[in-house]
Design a protein around this motif. Sequence first.
Motif, short mmCIF file in Angstrom:
data_model
loop_
_atom_site.label_atom_id
_atom_site.label_comp_id
_atom_site.label_asym_id
_atom_site.label_seq_id
_atom_site.Cartn_x
_atom_site.Cartn_y
_atom_site.Cartn_z
N GLU A 484 -4.74 -43.73 -5.60
CA GLU A 484 -5.83 -44.25 -6.43
C GLU A 484 -6.70 -45.26 -5.70
O GLU A 484 -7.81 -45.56 -6.17
CB GLU A 484 -5.28 -44.87 -7.70
N ASN A 485 -6.27 -45.74 -4.56
CA ASN A 485 -7.09 -46.68 -3.79
C ASN A 485 -7.99 -45.98 -2.77
O ASN A 485 -9.09 -46.46 -2.48
CB ASN A 485 -6.18 -47.67 -3.06
N LYS A 486 -7.53 -44.85 -2.24
CA LYS A 486 -8.27 -44.19 -1.17
C LYS A 486 -8.98 -42.90 -1.63
O LYS A 486 -10.11 -42.63 -1.24
CB LYS A 486 -7.34 -43.87 0.00
N ASP A 487 -8.29 -42.09 -2.43
CA ASP A 487 -8.82 -40.76 -2.72
C ASP A 487 -10.14 -40.77 -3.51
O ASP A 487 -10.99 -39.89 -3.29
CB ASP A 487 -7.76 -39.93 -3.45
N PRO A 488 -10.36 -41.72 -4.42
CA PRO A 488 -11.67 -41.73 -5.10
C PRO A 488 -12.86 -41.87 -4.15
O PRO A 488 -13.99 -41.49 -4.51
CB PRO A 488 -11.57 -42.92 -6.05
#
Length: 562
Positions: A484-488
């Motif tokens: 949730e920190n990188k993929d968006p």
Amino acid sequence: MLAMKLNLTHFAGFNHVISLQIKETKITRLCHEKTALTVNGQFPGPTIYARKDDVVVVNVYNQGNKNITIHWHGVDQPRNPWSDGPEYITQCPIQPGANYTYTIIFTEEEGTLWWHAHSDFDRATVHGAIVIHPKRGSTYPYPKPHKEIPIILGEWWNVDVEQLVKEVQRTGGDVNISNANTINGQPGDLFPCSKDGTFRVAVEHGKTYLLRVINAGLTNEMFFGVAGHNLTVVGTDASYLKPFTVESIMIAPGQTMDVLLEADRATDGSCNSRYYMAARTFATNTNIDFDNTTATAILEYVDAPPSAGPPEFPNLPAITDIAAATAYTAQLRSLASVEHPVDVPTHVDEHMLVTIAVNVLPCGSGNETACTGPGNNRLAASLNNVSFGNPSIDILDAYYYSIRGVYEPDFPNRPPFVFNFTDPNLPQTFWPTKRATEVKVLEYGTVVEVVFQDTAILGAESHPMHLHGFSFYVVGTGFGNFDENKDPETYNLVDPPYQNTVAVPKAGWVAIRFRAANPGVWFMHCHFDRHLLWGMDTVFIVKDGKTPDAQVMRPPPNRPRC
């Protein structure tokens, strides 16, 4: 008068009234005759034609031998969950000898959708295409084709599909695989006793044909192609795409793809005049049985000399070619033109991480060896470790009339515990789930992001996830565990595809966004029917908004009773 009665006066399209008669019909396939449910005596059933913004009133008469419902797959049905169709979600089933009138309200949809039974495994033979043409005075965003041809991919069982369901319920085991994949109800001439029935498409050199491809199968994602011809993909799930050209497509159960085929092969005798259309299973979990047959139809040039040899065969990807499927779906991008704009939500009000799993439940028979699922348990499936249980009356009536004890409004936004979801060596302690009728309640207008996360519990595999009442933007996808920190940061918020069914990749994730501006009760489930049967589903309840046009319509008369 009809529009006033149903409170449809603000829908400007033309009203059509049609009848569908569900009845038992003898069908012969693979040298085997059986009695199956059909609609108007046809398999596949009749195509429903409409234009954008039309309203179609469908009188369904159940002259069969069992309860049934019909769902209009991909139609948003604004404010009208009463006509959506899933049994025990928005209605009680139509009993034998009874009838029910559905009102199909087309608004933003334009392209190909489909209708099908939404009860047990009945949609194996009870299904058909829906073609929504542009509204009068407008046209396609591509040159008008010479002819449009529905191509419905499906499956055939020699046994009665009702017996399949009863056997699964009795043993707790897996569903027996189909005997053949089909194209427009026919397995094709590679199978015994099938040559005469093989579906054929007559084409003329220099003309363009629109193939409206639908995957109506219960268990298989499919690769589809036409020998000697490229396919230009222009739409999916009744929404236009930026055109792109491929040799074959991958289509998940529930999805539709609109593809243009140019009949450009020479007709002077230097080329074959016949070419196979073929559909083959795309299998992401080879540890379970699957139908590895190839269905065929024949495309034939009527303005060319007849060929002496067999039709040419297309070059389809291998059954397990995940790279080919991934490369294909990565090319799906909304047209995003002035005439067909996108409206991707950039602010999210409610984030949901929804894990997808195949699980087990205790056999429940008092005999711990009575079930044939893993560990002598009963196979189940879940979202966020909740295996959905159908209530005894439909959830829509329970919500609308405030009937207590039918469902619990506490479906979780996240899984109950976090682990390495895609670890192929998960211990058996992860197998169990719980059975409950839990729903998610949303305020009107809420912008929701759902991240579907596949898990490797009892085997990772792809899952076609379908949402009723809405289309959604597929803003991101990837393999492994969602971060949730990188993929968006990788999301496409410019021209993501606008779909109602999305294939969550094996051991991967998909992120979707939608605006909950359609009040009512809306089902969300895996479109592998065995997973739906096992409980891989849940319900969104969208509350009424403040204005009359943001509130659920009043229920129609003569609704079926449980």
